[in-house]
Design an enzyme around this catalytic site. Structure first.
Site, mmCIF file in Angstrom:
data_model
loop_
_atom_site.group_PDB
_atom_site.id
_atom_site.type_symbol
_atom_site.label_atom_id
_atom_site.label_comp_id
_atom_site.label_asym_id
_atom_site.label_seq_id
_atom_site.Cartn_x
_atom_site.Cartn_y
_atom_site.Cartn_z
ATOM 1 N N LYS A 180 0.833 -1.200 0.000
ATOM 2 C CA LYS A 180 0.000 0.000 0.000
ATOM 3 C C LYS A 180 0.871 1.254 0.000
ATOM 4 O O LYS A 180 0.598 2.215 -0.735
ATOM 5 C CB LYS A 180 -0.926 -0.003 1.223
ATOM 6 C CG LYS A 180 -1.765 1.273 1.388
ATOM 7 C CD LYS A 180 -2.681 1.524 0.198
ATOM 8 C CE LYS A 180 -3.472 2.831 0.338
ATOM 9 N NZ LYS A 180 -4.523 2.769 1.348
ATOM 10 N N LEU A 181 1.920 1.277 0.809
ATOM 11 C CA LEU A 181 2.800 2.445 0.818
ATOM 12 C C LEU A 181 3.514 2.607 -0.520
ATOM 13 O O LEU A 181 3.720 3.733 -0.994
ATOM 14 C CB LEU A 181 3.807 2.339 1.963
ATOM 15 C CG LEU A 181 3.225 2.463 3.375
ATOM 16 C CD1 LEU A 181 4.334 2.345 4.417
ATOM 17 C CD2 LEU A 181 2.468 3.778 3.558
#
Length: 284
Positions: free
Chosen positions: A172-173
């Site tokens: 996600k990052l």
């Protein structure tokens, strides 16, 4: 292997009814799941067919806990109070964007209580959340993911198992860094063309069939709408993804000894640009 979670016998405890949490909860209800919901502002549950509770302990009898709260601190606080009270075999789904290290620690603590925990951040925005067509990046044990699939399939069109605990948070990052790098580039490019009298829409039309094409340019205005929603909800700028998530990128990189000079630069200035563009749009 544990059996899939059954919607006819399981209540989901859902914490966090913000920009993504509320439409995710609506998708779960539409799919037939019973909900107990928790939010600092109970009015956010208005119109949602769910039992509104006062605190984490009131979710202790739920077989599934789903979290869409703002950050690591909120996730840790809720689970620190709740996990010791959950029945063995329960499942915790952390949809919040958190640090990979936090996800790993929480998974270990849950395992000690015979609780399955997945870091399952989502991407796609509020509209896709409402339609149940998000993308889920799942980190954790495969058997827990298999158990939780009926819940995740209610909110997502795509569920990817990306690795062990912490992997979902890491992917996600990575997604956020790619997305916000493209956003910063597009904003600067449009400013450059605008200085020569070219309107934004003209540039966007030109790049739509050129090498500068991207999700960002095809969905121009997305972040203006998201920022306006955050304004309406009273969400501080520091808790919005273009600020909070980019600082998480820097923190995760520091923790793993990876250099992300572009991420650091974006963390310093992108939030101001996003907010300024939103104000410009609302005043025009």
């Amino acid at each position: 292997m544990a059996q899939e979670i059954d919607r006819t016998t399981t209540t989901i405890g859902f914490a966090g009814l913000g920009n993504l949490g509320r439409p995710m909860a609506e998708s779960l209800r539409r799919d037939g799941w019973s909900l107990k919901v928790l939010d600092p502002e109970p009015a956010r549950a208005d119109g949602l067919e769910a039992d509104v509770v006062d605190g984490p302990r009131d979710l202790a009898e739920c077989g599934v806990i789903a979290l869409a709260v703002p950050d690591d601190e909120a996730v840790t606080e809720i689970l620190g109070e709740l996990v010791p009270l959950l029945a063995a075999g329960s499942v915790v789904l952390v949809h919040s964007t958190i640090l990979p290290g936090t996800a790993q620690r929480l998974a270990r603590e849950a395992e000690d209580q015979n609780i399955g925990l997945l870091d399952v951040p989502v991407s796609g925005g509020a509209e896709r959340a409402l339609s149940g067509s998000l993308t889920v990046m799942a980190g954790g044990r495969e058997e827990v993911l298999a158990q939780a699939r009926p819940v995740l399939d209610a909110v997502a069109e795509t569920v990817l198992h990306v690795g062990p605990s912490g992997a979902g948070a890491a992917v996600k990052l990575a997604n956020q860094l790619m997305m916000f790098a493209a956003l910063a580039g597009a904003q600067e490019a449009l400013d450059l063309a605008g200085a020569y009298g070219v309107p934004e829409q003209t540039v966007l039309e030109a790049v739509s069939t050129s090498t500068g094409d991207s999700w960002i340019t095809r969905n121009w205005g997305f972040f203006d709408r998201v920022a306006a929603a955050y304004d309406e909800a009273g969400t501080p700028v520091r808790n919005r993804p273009w600020s909070k998530d980019l600082w998480d990128v820097v923190a995760a990189a520091r923790e793993s000894d990876v250099q992300v000079p572009l991420g650091g630069l974006l963390a310093q200035h992108l939030a101001d640009r996003v907010e300024a563009h939103t104000r410009k749009g609302s005043s025009s």
